[in-house]
Design a protein around this motif. Structure first.
Motif, mmCIF file in Angstrom:
data_model
loop_
_atom_site.group_PDB
_atom_site.id
_atom_site.type_symbol
_atom_site.label_atom_id
_atom_site.label_comp_id
_atom_site.label_asym_id
_atom_site.label_seq_id
_atom_site.Cartn_x
_atom_site.Cartn_y
_atom_site.Cartn_z
ATOM 1 N N LYS A 185 0.825 -1.197 0.000
ATOM 2 C CA LYS A 185 0.000 0.000 0.000
ATOM 3 C C LYS A 185 0.865 1.254 0.000
ATOM 4 O O LYS A 185 1.794 1.394 0.790
ATOM 5 C CB LYS A 185 -0.924 0.005 1.226
ATOM 6 C CG LYS A 185 -1.894 1.157 1.252
ATOM 7 C CD LYS A 185 -2.815 1.085 2.461
ATOM 8 C CE LYS A 185 -3.793 2.243 2.486
ATOM 9 N NZ LYS A 185 -4.694 2.184 3.676
ATOM 10 N N GLY A 186 0.553 2.162 -0.899
ATOM 11 C CA GLY A 186 1.274 3.429 -0.971
ATOM 12 C C GLY A 186 2.536 3.388 -1.808
ATOM 13 O O GLY A 186 3.215 4.404 -1.940
ATOM 14 N N TRP A 187 2.848 2.211 -2.390
ATOM 15 C CA TRP A 187 4.057 2.080 -3.203
ATOM 16 C C TRP A 187 3.673 2.012 -4.683
ATOM 17 O O TRP A 187 2.645 1.463 -5.051
ATOM 18 C CB TRP A 187 4.833 0.831 -2.819
ATOM 19 C CG TRP A 187 5.589 0.949 -1.526
ATOM 20 C CD1 TRP A 187 5.057 0.933 -0.274
ATOM 21 C CD2 TRP A 187 7.000 1.086 -1.373
ATOM 22 N NE1 TRP A 187 6.053 1.056 0.669
ATOM 23 C CE2 TRP A 187 7.258 1.150 0.024
ATOM 24 C CE3 TRP A 187 8.066 1.161 -2.250
ATOM 25 C CZ2 TRP A 187 8.541 1.290 0.532
ATOM 26 C CZ3 TRP A 187 9.351 1.287 -1.747
ATOM 27 C CH2 TRP A 187 9.585 1.357 -0.368
ATOM 28 N N ARG A 188 4.576 2.512 -5.533
ATOM 29 C CA ARG A 188 4.366 2.456 -6.971
ATOM 30 C C ARG A 188 5.713 2.275 -7.664
ATOM 31 O O ARG A 188 6.644 3.056 -7.453
ATOM 32 C CB ARG A 188 3.705 3.749 -7.464
ATOM 33 C CG ARG A 188 3.399 3.804 -8.953
ATOM 34 C CD ARG A 188 2.243 2.914 -9.314
ATOM 35 N NE ARG A 188 1.091 3.212 -8.465
ATOM 36 C CZ ARG A 188 0.257 4.234 -8.677
ATOM 37 N NH1 ARG A 188 0.443 5.059 -9.689
ATOM 38 N NH2 ARG A 188 -0.777 4.412 -7.871
ATOM 39 N N GLY A 189 5.810 1.252 -8.487
ATOM 40 C CA GLY A 189 6.982 1.066 -9.325
ATOM 41 C C GLY A 189 6.704 1.589 -10.719
ATOM 42 O O GLY A 189 5.630 1.327 -11.286
ATOM 43 N N VAL A 190 7.628 2.335 -11.282
ATOM 44 C CA VAL A 190 7.415 2.972 -12.588
ATOM 45 C C VAL A 190 8.274 2.272 -13.635
ATOM 46 O O VAL A 190 9.509 2.264 -13.538
ATOM 47 C CB VAL A 190 7.770 4.470 -12.542
ATOM 48 C CG1 VAL A 190 7.603 5.096 -13.920
ATOM 49 C CG2 VAL A 190 6.905 5.188 -11.516
ATOM 50 N N ASP A 191 7.631 1.667 -14.629
ATOM 51 C CA ASP A 191 8.345 1.095 -15.763
ATOM 52 C C ASP A 191 8.504 2.152 -16.844
ATOM 53 O O ASP A 191 7.563 2.909 -17.133
ATOM 54 C CB ASP A 191 7.580 -0.103 -16.329
ATOM 55 C CG ASP A 191 7.614 -1.312 -15.406
ATOM 56 O OD1 ASP A 191 8.588 -1.443 -14.641
ATOM 57 O OD2 ASP A 191 6.666 -2.123 -15.443
ATOM 58 N N LEU A 192 9.692 2.213 -17.434
ATOM 59 C CA LEU A 192 9.983 3.189 -18.484
ATOM 60 C C LEU A 192 10.382 2.466 -19.766
ATOM 61 O O LEU A 192 10.841 1.318 -19.731
ATOM 62 C CB LEU A 192 11.109 4.124 -18.038
ATOM 63 C CG LEU A 192 10.858 4.923 -16.755
ATOM 64 C CD1 LEU A 192 12.114 5.683 -16.355
ATOM 65 C CD2 LEU A 192 9.685 5.884 -16.937
ATOM 66 N N PRO A 381 5.285 -8.581 -0.309
ATOM 67 C CA PRO A 381 4.863 -7.673 -1.395
ATOM 68 C C PRO A 381 6.057 -7.331 -2.284
ATOM 69 O O PRO A 381 7.213 -7.302 -1.813
ATOM 70 C CB PRO A 381 4.344 -6.445 -0.658
ATOM 71 C CG PRO A 381 4.013 -6.929 0.717
ATOM 72 C CD PRO A 381 5.012 -8.015 1.019
ATOM 73 N N LEU A 382 5.789 -7.073 -3.547
ATOM 74 C CA LEU A 382 6.856 -6.844 -4.522
ATOM 75 C C LEU A 382 6.592 -5.563 -5.290
ATOM 76 O O LEU A 382 5.497 -5.347 -5.810
ATOM 77 C CB LEU A 382 6.919 -8.030 -5.500
ATOM 78 C CG LEU A 382 7.887 -7.905 -6.681
ATOM 79 C CD1 LEU A 382 9.333 -7.831 -6.203
ATOM 80 C CD2 LEU A 382 7.687 -9.081 -7.637
ATOM 81 N N VAL A 383 7.649 -4.734 -5.384
ATOM 82 C CA VAL A 383 7.613 -3.520 -6.212
ATOM 83 C C VAL A 383 8.697 -3.654 -7.266
ATOM 84 O O VAL A 383 9.861 -3.901 -6.934
ATOM 85 C CB VAL A 383 7.874 -2.252 -5.365
ATOM 86 C CG1 VAL A 383 7.718 -1.006 -6.232
ATOM 87 C CG2 VAL A 383 6.935 -2.187 -4.171
ATOM 88 N N THR A 384 8.341 -3.510 -8.522
ATOM 89 C CA THR A 384 9.321 -3.618 -9.606
ATOM 90 C C THR A 384 9.335 -2.337 -10.435
ATOM 91 O O THR A 384 8.318 -1.659 -10.579
ATOM 92 C CB THR A 384 9.011 -4.803 -10.538
ATOM 93 O OG1 THR A 384 7.737 -4.614 -11.154
ATOM 94 C CG2 THR A 384 9.007 -6.109 -9.762
ATOM 95 N N ALA A 385 10.510 -2.018 -10.981
ATOM 96 C CA ALA A 385 10.660 -0.848 -11.851
ATOM 97 C C ALA A 385 11.753 -1.182 -12.874
ATOM 98 O O ALA A 385 12.928 -1.327 -12.506
ATOM 99 C CB ALA A 385 11.025 0.397 -11.060
ATOM 100 N N PHE A 386 11.353 -1.313 -14.137
ATOM 101 C CA PHE A 386 12.297 -1.685 -15.185
ATOM 102 C C PHE A 386 12.242 -0.685 -16.337
ATOM 103 O O PHE A 386 11.178 -0.138 -16.649
ATOM 104 C CB PHE A 386 11.978 -3.076 -15.746
ATOM 105 C CG PHE A 386 12.357 -4.209 -14.828
ATOM 106 C CD1 PHE A 386 13.608 -4.805 -14.917
ATOM 107 C CD2 PHE A 386 11.471 -4.668 -13.874
ATOM 108 C CE1 PHE A 386 13.963 -5.841 -14.071
ATOM 109 C CE2 PHE A 386 11.810 -5.708 -13.027
ATOM 110 C CZ PHE A 386 13.059 -6.299 -13.123
ATOM 111 N N ASN A 387 13.391 -0.477 -16.945
ATOM 112 C CA ASN A 387 13.462 0.294 -18.174
ATOM 113 C C ASN A 387 13.808 -0.639 -19.311
ATOM 114 O O ASN A 387 14.695 -1.495 -19.196
ATOM 115 C CB ASN A 387 14.536 1.382 -18.077
ATOM 116 C CG ASN A 387 14.711 2.108 -19.414
ATOM 117 O OD1 ASN A 387 13.794 2.753 -19.890
ATOM 118 N ND2 ASN A 387 15.887 1.970 -20.016
ATOM 119 N N THR A 388 13.097 -0.504 -20.410
ATOM 120 C CA THR A 388 13.383 -1.332 -21.591
ATOM 121 C C THR A 388 13.488 -0.450 -22.827
ATOM 122 O O THR A 388 13.245 0.753 -22.772
ATOM 123 C CB THR A 388 12.257 -2.363 -21.808
ATOM 124 O OG1 THR A 388 10.989 -1.711 -21.845
ATOM 125 C CG2 THR A 388 12.257 -3.402 -20.697
#
Length: 388
Positions: A185-192, A381-388
């Motif tokens: 809750k309250g977390w956000r992972g940003v994929d780019l 809980p898992l938060v991921t943030a990847f750039n592709t």
């Protein structure tokens, strides 16, 4: 005579198929990798065991040559060389520990499992079958890891059919009730999708675009926003001031990848910029990519450069009131970083990566699958943030 040749050939051709399917990037298919210890155990010569090990590992890590060629903007040969060199530790361990003695074989394979999980051999311990524990035993934690290890040892005994049936039953049960790890809750992972420019474009315009991305996420209620590996580029006083000055316009703490450079080399890190205008070095990568980033041989010749490996440092970091287990890129493919973090019972797992160089391969998908499996094993809980 034909049967004497047919059996080894079937094993040698089956092992790459297991590596290809098990490490296709689909988390539900990770248990296919459990076919490798079975093939290894029924090999009748050390040479066949070596070829089976090579076939499995090379197929599982098949994206490496193309990825290295893209990373260095070169032809395929450097990637092929690194691919073959990386397979040496896996093949060597499984060849040396192979035995025809059915009584000692389970202990030898158990030793191979352990050796390929920790440094030094674990540095290239990709495609480890134990990763499937999170698929077969979601939520079982350390008990599930123990059962997985026992199951792997059981697959190299004479009762392997019974063990295989039992593990298949757990697989089917898991598939029927599978749920993805929750987002805290309250977390956000940003994929780019910024390709090779992320981390290399140090212009003010790029930084302002990233700040705007964070503000958009915060406007949707996120209190902690995670950006991919190296998103901020070089962490300089100028970049720090820019992000600190922008933090007052948002109600979120930013966790982003960056590079800290000094005369001896550099650190691949996660930095945190909170809403009160404070920044800190949150996490230093424990295991950068060997060869392309981590180059320990430079110091042997009095040279500087390359990323530092902190191996067993900072397994858990504090973010607000939570304790997070960070994993940057390569650490998601090997075993000991996540297990070391789980020993400290974190509240969540944060996985960041910059996979622009993996285009056309399944590497990022495999990273997502492995982090998902580990998070499900320990119910984190898992938060991921990847750039592709």
């Amino acid at each position: 005579m034909r049967r004497d040749y047919l059996r080894p050939m079937l094993l040698i051709f089956a092992s790459p198929a297991i590596g290809l399917v098990g490490w296709s990037g689909h988390v539900a298919l990770l248990p296919v990798a459990l076919g490798f210890p079975l093939l290894w155990s029924i090999s009748r010569t050390r040479l066949v065991a070596a070829l089976v090990s090579a076939g499995y590992f090379l197929a599982a890590s098949r994206g490496l040559p193309q990825g290295v060629a893209a990373f260095y903007t070169s032809d395929i040969w450097p990637g092929l060389l690194l691919w073959l060199c990386a397979s040496l530790s896996f093949v060597t361990v499984h060849t040396v520990l192979w035995t025809m003695n059915a009584r000692t074989r389970p202990f030898r394979y158990f030793l191979a499992v352990v050796v390929m999980s920790i440094p030094p051999f674990g540095i290239t311990g990709w495609a480890h079958p134990v990763t499937a524990a999170g698929v077969l035993f979601p939520g079982w934690g350390w008990w599930g890891l123990g059962l997985m290890t026992t199951g792997l040892a059981g697959l190299v005994t004479r009762i392997w059919p019974a063990v295989a049936i039992a593990l298949t039953g757990f697989w089917l049960w898991s598939a029927a009730s599978w749920t993805e790890p929750s987002l805290p809750k309250g977390w956000r992972g940003v994929d780019l999708e910024l390709g090779a420019s992320l981390g290399r474009d140090a212009g003010l315009h790029r930084q302002r675009d990233l700040i705007a991305t964070v503000r958009n996420a915060a406007s949707d209620g996120a209190r902690f926003v995670v950006l991919p590996e190296t998103a901020l580029g070089f962490w300089t006083p100028t970049v720090a001031r820019l992000w600190i000055s922008a933090s007052g316009d948002t109600d979120a703490t930013v966790i982003a990848g960056a590079t800290v450079l000094d005369a001896a080399g550099y650190d691949n890190v996660l930095v945190a910029i909170d809403r009160e205008g404070q920044s800190s070095m949150l996490y230093r990568e424990r295991m950068p990519v060997p060869g392309s980033m981590w180059q320990p041989w430079r110091s042997w010749f009095g040279e500087s450069g390359g990323a530092r490996a902190d191996f067993f440092a900072n397994p858990v970091v504090s973010v607000g009131a939570s304790r997070a287990a960070p994993l940057i890129c390569y650490e998601q493919l090997i075993v000991w970083p996540i297990l070391q973090s789980m020993l400290h019972d974190p509240d969540l797992v944060v996985a960041a990566g910059n996979g622009w160089w993996t285009e056309g391969t399944s590497i990022v998908s495999i990273q997502r699958a492995t982090t998902t499996a580990w998070a499900r094993l320990f119910t984190k809980p898992l938060v991921t943030a990847f750039n592709t």
